[in-house]
Design a protein around this motif. Structure first.
Motif, PDB file in Angstrom:
ATOM      1  N   SER A 189      -4.479  -9.294  -5.292  1.00 15.81           N
ATOM      2  CA  SER A 189      -3.089  -8.843  -5.419  1.00 15.81           C
ATOM      3  C   SER A 189      -2.837  -7.549  -4.644  1.00 15.81           C
ATOM      4  O   SER A 189      -1.686  -7.233  -4.310  1.00 15.81           O
ATOM      5  CB  SER A 189      -2.736  -8.642  -6.899  1.00 15.81           C
ATOM      6  OG  SER A 189      -3.369  -7.477  -7.431  1.00 15.81           O
ATOM      7  N   LEU A 190      -3.888  -6.799  -4.355  1.00 20.45           N
ATOM      8  CA  LEU A 190      -3.753  -5.545  -3.606  1.00 20.45           C
ATOM      9  C   LEU A 190      -3.707  -5.778  -2.095  1.00 20.45           C
ATOM     10  O   LEU A 190      -3.339  -4.878  -1.339  1.00 20.45           O
ATOM     11  CB  LEU A 190      -4.922  -4.606  -3.928  1.00 20.45           C
ATOM     12  CG  LEU A 190      -5.048  -4.155  -5.385  1.00 20.45           C
ATOM     13  CD1 LEU A 190      -6.337  -3.357  -5.565  1.00 20.45           C
ATOM     14  CD2 LEU A 190      -3.841  -3.323  -5.800  1.00 20.45           C
ATOM     15  N   ALA A 191      -4.065  -6.971  -1.655  1.00 18.20           N
ATOM     16  CA  ALA A 191      -4.170  -7.253  -0.221  1.00 18.20           C
ATOM     17  C   ALA A 191      -2.796  -7.382   0.419  1.00 18.20           C
ATOM     18  O   ALA A 191      -1.800  -7.675  -0.245  1.00 18.20           O
ATOM     19  CB  ALA A 191      -4.984  -8.518   0.005  1.00 18.20           C
ATOM     20  N   SER A 192      -2.765  -7.160   1.732  1.00 16.35           N
ATOM     21  CA  SER A 192      -1.516  -7.224   2.493  1.00 16.35           C
ATOM     22  C   SER A 192      -1.781  -7.896   3.835  1.00 16.35           C
ATOM     23  O   SER A 192      -2.798  -7.637   4.484  1.00 16.35           O
ATOM     24  CB  SER A 192      -0.964  -5.816   2.727  1.00 16.35           C
ATOM     25  OG  SER A 192       0.071  -5.828   3.688  1.00 16.35           O
ATOM     26  N   ASP A 193      -0.843  -8.752   4.243  1.00 17.26           N
ATOM     27  CA  ASP A 193      -0.973  -9.416   5.542  1.00 17.26           C
ATOM     28  C   ASP A 193      -0.897  -8.426   6.699  1.00 17.26           C
ATOM     29  O   ASP A 193      -1.403  -8.693   7.791  1.00 17.26           O
ATOM     30  CB  ASP A 193       0.118 -10.479   5.709  1.00 17.26           C
ATOM     31  CG  ASP A 193      -0.082 -11.659   4.774  1.00 17.26           C
ATOM     32  OD1 ASP A 193      -1.223 -11.856   4.311  1.00 17.26           O
ATOM     33  OD2 ASP A 193       0.901 -12.365   4.504  1.00 17.26           O
ATOM     34  N   THR A 194      -0.260  -7.289   6.471  1.00 18.16           N
ATOM     35  CA  THR A 194      -0.101  -6.293   7.537  1.00 18.16           C
ATOM     36  C   THR A 194      -1.059  -5.121   7.395  1.00 18.16           C
ATOM     37  O   THR A 194      -0.976  -4.159   8.141  1.00 18.16           O
ATOM     38  CB  THR A 194       1.343  -5.760   7.545  1.00 18.16           C
ATOM     39  OG1 THR A 194       1.628  -5.148   6.272  1.00 18.16           O
ATOM     40  CG2 THR A 194       2.340  -6.884   7.792  1.00 18.16           C
ATOM     41  N   PHE A 235      -5.896  -4.189   3.464  1.00 15.25           N
ATOM     42  CA  PHE A 235      -5.084  -3.423   2.536  1.00 15.25           C
ATOM     43  C   PHE A 235      -4.217  -2.430   3.299  1.00 15.25           C
ATOM     44  O   PHE A 235      -4.583  -1.959   4.381  1.00 15.25           O
ATOM     45  CB  PHE A 235      -6.006  -2.721   1.530  1.00 15.25           C
ATOM     46  CG  PHE A 235      -6.952  -3.667   0.851  1.00 15.25           C
ATOM     47  CD1 PHE A 235      -6.544  -4.415  -0.236  1.00 15.25           C
ATOM     48  CD2 PHE A 235      -8.253  -3.839   1.338  1.00 15.25           C
ATOM     49  CE1 PHE A 235      -7.421  -5.312  -0.845  1.00 15.25           C
ATOM     50  CE2 PHE A 235      -9.125  -4.726   0.732  1.00 15.25           C
ATOM     51  CZ  PHE A 235      -8.708  -5.476  -0.360  1.00 15.25           C
ATOM     52  N   GLU A 236      -3.072  -2.109   2.708  1.00 16.68           N
ATOM     53  CA  GLU A 236      -2.020  -1.383   3.417  1.00 16.68           C
ATOM     54  C   GLU A 236      -2.416   0.038   3.777  1.00 16.68           C
ATOM     55  O   GLU A 236      -2.102   0.527   4.864  1.00 16.68           O
ATOM     56  CB  GLU A 236      -0.743  -1.372   2.573  1.00 16.68           C
ATOM     57  CG  GLU A 236       0.495  -0.971   3.351  1.00 16.68           C
ATOM     58  CD  GLU A 236       0.835  -1.985   4.450  1.00 16.68           C
ATOM     59  OE1 GLU A 236       1.304  -1.519   5.526  1.00 16.68           O
ATOM     60  OE2 GLU A 236       0.629  -3.179   4.256  1.00 16.68           O
ATOM     61  N   ASP A 237      -3.099   0.744   2.863  1.00 15.75           N
ATOM     62  CA  ASP A 237      -3.476   2.130   3.143  1.00 15.75           C
ATOM     63  C   ASP A 237      -4.780   2.445   2.421  1.00 15.75           C
ATOM     64  O   ASP A 237      -5.327   1.612   1.680  1.00 15.75           O
ATOM     65  CB  ASP A 237      -2.361   3.100   2.727  1.00 15.75           C
ATOM     66  CG  ASP A 237      -1.907   2.910   1.289  1.00 15.75           C
ATOM     67  OD1 ASP A 237      -2.767   2.590   0.430  1.00 15.75           O
ATOM     68  OD2 ASP A 237      -0.712   3.062   0.999  1.00 15.75           O
ATOM     69  N   ARG A 238      -5.278   3.636   2.633  1.00 17.53           N
ATOM     70  CA  ARG A 238      -6.584   3.982   2.073  1.00 17.53           C
ATOM     71  C   ARG A 238      -6.570   4.036   0.544  1.00 17.53           C
ATOM     72  O   ARG A 238      -7.534   3.563  -0.094  1.00 17.53           O
ATOM     73  CB  ARG A 238      -7.065   5.308   2.670  1.00 17.53           C
ATOM     74  CG  ARG A 238      -8.521   5.637   2.325  1.00 17.53           C
ATOM     75  CD  ARG A 238      -9.027   6.819   3.113  1.00 17.53           C
ATOM     76  NE  ARG A 238      -9.101   6.546   4.535  1.00 17.53           N
ATOM     77  CZ  ARG A 238     -10.109   5.914   5.125  1.00 17.53           C
ATOM     78  NH1 ARG A 238     -11.134   5.485   4.402  1.00 17.53           N
ATOM     79  NH2 ARG A 238     -10.101   5.722   6.425  1.00 17.53           N
ATOM     80  N   PRO A 239      -5.550   4.607  -0.127  1.00 20.81           N
ATOM     81  CA  PRO A 239      -5.572   4.586  -1.596  1.00 20.81           C
ATOM     82  C   PRO A 239      -5.638   3.171  -2.176  1.00 20.81           C
ATOM     83  O   PRO A 239      -6.358   2.931  -3.156  1.00 20.81           O
ATOM     84  CB  PRO A 239      -4.259   5.292  -1.971  1.00 20.81           C
ATOM     85  CG  PRO A 239      -3.989   6.207  -0.820  1.00 20.81           C
ATOM     86  CD  PRO A 239      -4.433   5.442   0.387  1.00 20.81           C
ATOM     87  N   VAL A 240      -4.898   2.244  -1.584  1.00 19.12           N
ATOM     88  CA  VAL A 240      -4.948   0.862  -2.073  1.00 19.12           C
ATOM     89  C   VAL A 240      -6.333   0.270  -1.814  1.00 19.12           C
ATOM     90  O   VAL A 240      -6.898  -0.437  -2.650  1.00 19.12           O
ATOM     91  CB  VAL A 240      -3.853   0.002  -1.402  1.00 19.12           C
ATOM     92  CG1 VAL A 240      -4.007  -1.455  -1.794  1.00 19.12           C
ATOM     93  CG2 VAL A 240      -2.471   0.506  -1.790  1.00 19.12           C
ATOM     94  N   ALA A 241      -6.888   0.575  -0.637  1.00 16.65           N
ATOM     95  CA  ALA A 241      -8.227   0.072  -0.317  1.00 16.65           C
ATOM     96  C   ALA A 241      -9.259   0.632  -1.292  1.00 16.65           C
ATOM     97  O   ALA A 241     -10.197  -0.082  -1.693  1.00 16.65           O
ATOM     98  CB  ALA A 241      -8.595   0.430   1.116  1.00 16.65           C
ATOM     99  N   ARG A 242      -9.098   1.881  -1.674  1.00 15.97           N
ATOM    100  CA  ARG A 242     -10.032   2.467  -2.643  1.00 15.97           C
ATOM    101  C   ARG A 242      -9.909   1.782  -4.001  1.00 15.97           C
ATOM    102  O   ARG A 242     -10.919   1.568  -4.690  1.00 15.97           O
ATOM    103  CB  ARG A 242      -9.771   3.960  -2.770  1.00 15.97           C
ATOM    104  CG  ARG A 242     -10.266   4.767  -1.558  1.00 15.97           C
ATOM    105  CD  ARG A 242      -9.840   6.209  -1.660  1.00 15.97           C
ATOM    106  NE  ARG A 242     -10.386   7.003  -0.560  1.00 15.97           N
ATOM    107  CZ  ARG A 242      -9.960   8.214  -0.221  1.00 15.97           C
ATOM    108  NH1 ARG A 242      -8.971   8.779  -0.926  1.00 15.97           N
ATOM    109  NH2 ARG A 242     -10.503   8.863   0.787  1.00 15.97           N
ATOM    110  N   ALA A 243      -8.677   1.444  -4.395  1.00 19.63           N
ATOM    111  CA  ALA A 243      -8.496   0.710  -5.649  1.00 19.63           C
ATOM    112  C   ALA A 243      -9.165  -0.661  -5.566  1.00 19.63           C
ATOM    113  O   ALA A 243      -9.796  -1.120  -6.531  1.00 19.63           O
ATOM    114  CB  ALA A 243      -7.003   0.563  -5.953  1.00 19.63           C
ATOM    115  N   ALA A 244      -9.047  -1.289  -4.405  1.00 19.11           N
ATOM    116  CA  ALA A 244      -9.714  -2.575  -4.209  1.00 19.11           C
ATOM    117  C   ALA A 244     -11.229  -2.420  -4.239  1.00 19.11           C
ATOM    118  O   ALA A 244     -11.949  -3.291  -4.743  1.00 19.11           O
ATOM    119  CB  ALA A 244      -9.268  -3.193  -2.885  1.00 19.11           C
ATOM    120  N   ALA A 245     -11.724  -1.301  -3.707  1.00 21.05           N
ATOM    121  CA  ALA A 245     -13.168  -1.041  -3.731  1.00 21.05           C
ATOM    122  C   ALA A 245     -13.664  -0.906  -5.167  1.00 21.05           C
ATOM    123  O   ALA A 245     -14.735  -1.406  -5.520  1.00 21.05           O
ATOM    124  CB  ALA A 245     -13.495   0.217  -2.936  1.00 21.05           C
TER     125      ALA A 245
END
Length: 302
Positions: free
Chosen positions: A15-20, A42-52
């Motif tokens: 759900s955190l992933a983004s096509d862009t 993922f859209e930006d680094r904070p979202v990527a960290r949440a995904a991590a």
């Protein structure tokens, strides 16, 4: 159940992933892109960290099934861009480097392959109505694992435990449903004219088998039905000499490349003169009796 938790965590990460998005997750030591974030951006680094964090949680839960699951240092990276607009903004994304799928077992290719497959199977079983299968798998696995120290061997016994319980508890249609749903959870394979040859090549690349030969049939397998291919494999890691061969990974890899509705592995012969080479017939139609999607018995020829 643990399996339901795996499904929930995977859905959260997806759900955190983004096509862009331009950020992705990888292991800082090996370069591997860890399940369940493989192929996601993922859209930006904070979202990527949440995904991590979600990815690390997912792998911690999966490690309860198999303590030998590879331990990754999950980090967020941004894929580089090339080109620029008039105001200097980047325009073209460059895909991130991918870890090779052809690494030797020393590079943990076999272990990683088995754990990815096992994780997808556990998720599928958790989403299914087949209560009790997860616990039965783990009971079988832990009984076997008590006498094994090798991580390489343990990952094979995990797949064997899954195959054993699914075969004992589900009928042929239910088995195919579970395996097809598992294949759908894994990243899609590119189209190919010969899905069975591509399947065997993949298994050889991660050292699940040493050699293979497609003895007859045409590249139309999976296109024209019914069709049958006879293959000879040598050095297959999931063969129990004199008893059976676990066909589960062969079938799931094939289902990732082929969309037909019927499939069976009909028989196995072992030719002692050819260093234990196994001959299997893969058929794209329903057969009477066992369908061989999980295991097939060995028959030694003189």
């Amino acid at each position: 159940m643990i399996g339901a938790t795996l499904v929930d965590i995977r859905h959260h990460v997806e759900s955190l992933a983004s096509d862009t998005g331009t950020y992705y997750l990888r292991c800082g030591r090996t370069g591997e892109r860890p399940v369940p974030a493989t192929g996601l951006y993922f859209e930006d680094r904070p979202v990527a960290r949440a995904a991590a964090r979600g990815t690390e949680q997912y792998r911690a839960v999966l490690r309860q099934y198999d303590p030998q699951l590879p331990d990754y240092d999950v980090i967020a990276c941004q894929r580089p861009r090339t080109g620029a607009t008039a105001d200097g903004q980047p325009t073209v994304d460059v895909p991130p480097p991918q870890a090779s799928e052809s690494r030797t077992v020393d590079g943990r290719s076999r272990v990683d392959f088995c754990h990815r497959l096992a994780g997808a199977l556990f998720e599928t079983i958790a989403d299914s109505p087949h209560d009790g299968v997860e616990d039965a798998i783990m009971d079988t696995y832990f009984q076997t694992a008590e006498s094994i120290d090798s991580a390489d061997e343990l990952c094979l016994r995990l797949l064997e435990s899954i195959a054993t319980e699914l075969e004992d508890r589900l009928d042929s249609d239910e088995q195919l449903e579970i395996l097809r749903a598992t294949a759908d959870r894994l990243p899609p394979r590119p189209p190919t004219r010969d899905p069975l040859e591509a399947t065997l090549s993949r298994l050889r690349s991660c050292t699940l088998l040493e050699e293979y030969v497609l003895e007859r049939g045409t590249v139309e397998f999976g296109v024209l039905e019914p069709a049958s291919r006879v293959m000879t494999v040598r050095g297959y890691a999931l063969r129990r000499p004199g008893t059976r061969v676990v066909t589960l990974p062969v079938v799931v890899e094939l289902l990732r490349r082929w969309t037909g509705r019927e499939l069976s592995v009909d028989w196995v012969r072992v030719d002692a003169e050819r260093r234990g080479a196994c001959r299997l017939a893969v058929t794209t139609c329903r057969t009477d009796g066992s369908n061989g999607l999980l295991t097939v018995p060995e028959v030694t020829t003189s």
